[in-house]
Scaffold this motif. Structure first.
Motif, PDB file in Angstrom:
ATOM      1  N   SER A  11     -15.885  35.604   1.324  1.00  0.00           N
ATOM      2  CA  SER A  11     -15.120  34.584   2.032  1.00  0.00           C
ATOM      3  C   SER A  11     -13.895  34.219   1.214  1.00  0.00           C
ATOM      4  CB  SER A  11     -15.985  33.340   2.286  1.00  0.00           C
ATOM      5  OG  SER A  11     -15.261  32.362   2.992  1.00  0.00           O
ATOM      6  N   VAL A  12     -12.745  34.265   1.857  1.00  0.00           N
ATOM      7  CA  VAL A  12     -11.503  33.847   1.215  1.00  0.00           C
ATOM      8  C   VAL A  12     -10.952  32.681   2.023  1.00  0.00           C
ATOM      9  CG1 VAL A  12      -9.197  34.501   0.466  1.00  0.00           C
ATOM     10  CG2 VAL A  12     -11.030  36.204   0.457  1.00  0.00           C
ATOM     11  N   ILE A  13     -10.820  31.542   1.379  1.00  0.00           N
ATOM     12  CA  ILE A  13     -10.331  30.363   2.079  1.00  0.00           C
ATOM     13  C   ILE A  13      -9.247  29.698   1.242  1.00  0.00           C
ATOM     14  CG2 ILE A  13     -12.499  29.934   3.288  1.00  0.00           C
ATOM     15  CD1 ILE A  13     -13.036  27.695   1.230  1.00  0.00           C
ATOM     16  N   GLU A  14      -8.483  28.842   1.896  1.00  0.00           N
ATOM     17  CA  GLU A  14      -7.442  28.113   1.174  1.00  0.00           C
ATOM     18  C   GLU A  14      -8.017  26.813   0.606  1.00  0.00           C
ATOM     19  OE1 GLU A  14      -3.503  29.662   3.640  1.00  0.00           O
ATOM     20  OE2 GLU A  14      -4.127  27.560   3.744  1.00  0.00           O
ATOM     21  N   LYS A  15      -7.417  26.405  -0.468  1.00  0.00           N
ATOM     22  CA  LYS A  15      -7.797  25.127  -1.074  1.00  0.00           C
ATOM     23  C   LYS A  15      -7.738  24.028  -0.022  1.00  0.00           C
ATOM     24  CE  LYS A  15      -6.087  21.857  -4.505  1.00  0.00           C
ATOM     25  NZ  LYS A  15      -5.075  21.590  -5.550  1.00  0.00           N
ATOM     26  N   GLN A  17      -9.853  23.706   2.457  1.00  0.00           N
ATOM     27  CA  GLN A  17     -10.632  24.071   3.635  1.00  0.00           C
ATOM     28  C   GLN A  17     -12.125  23.914   3.362  1.00  0.00           C
ATOM     29  OE1 GLN A  17      -9.167  28.088   4.582  1.00  0.00           O
ATOM     30  NE2 GLN A  17      -8.064  27.207   6.327  1.00  0.00           N
ATOM     31  N   GLU A  83     -12.075  23.664  -3.713  1.00  0.00           N
ATOM     32  CA  GLU A  83     -11.090  23.662  -4.776  1.00  0.00           C
ATOM     33  C   GLU A  83     -11.063  25.043  -5.432  1.00  0.00           C
ATOM     34  OE1 GLU A  83      -9.024  21.298  -5.426  1.00  0.00           O
ATOM     35  OE2 GLU A  83      -9.883  19.673  -4.213  1.00  0.00           O
ATOM     36  N   LEU A  84      -9.991  25.297  -6.184  1.00  0.00           N
ATOM     37  CA  LEU A  84      -9.839  26.617  -6.815  1.00  0.00           C
ATOM     38  C   LEU A  84     -11.023  26.960  -7.720  1.00  0.00           C
ATOM     39  CD1 LEU A  84      -6.043  26.521  -7.795  1.00  0.00           C
ATOM     40  CD2 LEU A  84      -7.088  27.517  -5.751  1.00  0.00           C
ATOM     41  N   SER A  87     -14.380  28.957  -6.801  1.00  0.00           N
ATOM     42  CA  SER A  87     -14.460  30.416  -6.633  1.00  0.00           C
ATOM     43  C   SER A  87     -15.563  30.986  -7.514  1.00  0.00           C
ATOM     44  CB  SER A  87     -13.120  31.059  -7.013  1.00  0.00           C
ATOM     45  OG  SER A  87     -12.099  30.643  -6.144  1.00  0.00           O
ATOM     46  N   THR A 112     -13.771  33.112  -2.651  1.00  0.00           N
ATOM     47  CA  THR A 112     -12.470  33.032  -3.323  1.00  0.00           C
ATOM     48  C   THR A 112     -11.665  31.924  -2.672  1.00  0.00           C
ATOM     49  OG1 THR A 112     -12.521  35.414  -3.763  1.00  0.00           O
ATOM     50  CG2 THR A 112     -10.395  34.292  -3.976  1.00  0.00           C
ATOM     51  N   VAL A 113     -11.275  30.957  -3.459  1.00  0.00           N
ATOM     52  CA  VAL A 113     -10.454  29.855  -2.970  1.00  0.00           C
ATOM     53  C   VAL A 113      -9.045  30.071  -3.500  1.00  0.00           C
ATOM     54  CG1 VAL A 113     -10.156  27.358  -2.836  1.00  0.00           C
ATOM     55  CG2 VAL A 113     -12.452  28.336  -2.999  1.00  0.00           C
ATOM     56  N   VAL A 114      -8.080  30.146  -2.589  1.00  0.00           N
ATOM     57  CA  VAL A 114      -6.691  30.432  -3.007  1.00  0.00           C
ATOM     58  C   VAL A 114      -5.761  29.243  -2.701  1.00  0.00           C
ATOM     59  CG1 VAL A 114      -6.995  32.906  -2.747  1.00  0.00           C
ATOM     60  CG2 VAL A 114      -6.151  31.549  -0.802  1.00  0.00           C
TER      61      VAL A 114
END
Lengths: 114, 112
Positions: A11-15, A17, A83-84, A87, A112-114
């Motif tokens: 899973s890749v999400i934005e900070k 979310q 939060e970052l 991850s 992964t939080v980007v």
């Protein structure tokens, strides 16, 4: 016998979310554990369910993390807001007996939080 | 704080030779110790364990040794095989609860 299943695998999400991880333990296993491995470091304990009850949640990093196990079957781990530093790879494990003996781990969810 | 330490991040051995993976712990309440093996993209798999009342446990090619006075345990694999190449995690459980603590892992590479 099916093993411990985790979804999603990545899973890749934005900070900021929200992400929800799911774990389906081995059928009949009352004990369910969540662990996290960050950046190749040790695998850290997050919490332990016995059926639907939280036996120990001393490893939960903060109140942005919420784990549930309604009905004592599958469990979800929600991170809100992400939060970052969240991850890492989140592992779920289950066992018939708590503590002694080997737990059966799932393949993990790489967050992964980007 | 890290209560279970694996100070060697990696180890490389030749096929057929002995692999020795080391683990140190600081919490004297630990009374049960386990080794897990992890392949890429998979979860850790239980390998072998030892209770603190013993100093050695053997299972086929795998032997775990426990030195309580030194708070040290080791995993011996002999003979090593290329299929043993994986990350090995040391874990420990205290007697007063069931919270398993892991080390950071040692990546073992067995060369043909």
């Amino acid at each position: 016998e099916a093993g411990v299943t985790q979804f999603p695998s990545h899973s890749v999400i934005e900070k900021g979310q929200t992400v929800t991880l799911r774990c389906d333990p081995i059928s009949g296993h009352d004990n369910l554990y969540w662990y996290r491995r960050v950046m190749g470091k040790e695998i850290k304990f997050l919490l332990h369910f016995v059926k639907e009850s939280k036996q120990d949640e001393s490893g939960m990093p903060n109140n942005r993390f919420l784990a549930e196990r309604t009905g004592g079957t599958y469990s979800t781990l929600k991170v809100q807001p992400a939060e970052l530093e969240d991850s890492g790879v989140y592992f779920c494990a289950s066992s018939q007996q708590a503590g002694r003996g080997g737990y059966t781990f799932g393949s993990g969810t790489r967050l992964t939080v980007v | 704080d890290q209560q279970v330490k694996q100070n060697s991040p990696s180890l490389s051995v030749q096929e057929g030779r002995i692999s020795i993976l080391n683990c140190d712990y600081t919490n004297s309440m630990f009374d049960y110790f386990l080794w897990y093996k992890k392949y890429p993209a998979e979860g850790p798999t239980f390998l072998i364990s030892i209770s603190s009342i013993k100093d050695k446990n053997e299972d086929g090619r795998f032997t775990v040794f426990l030195n309580k006075s030194a708070k040290h345990l080791s995993l011996h694999i002999v003979p090593s095989q290329p299929g043993d190449s994986a990350v090995y995690f040391c874990a420990a459980i205290p007697g007063n609860n069931n919270d398993m603590r892991f080390g950071a892992g040692t990546r073992l590479t067995v060369k043909p």
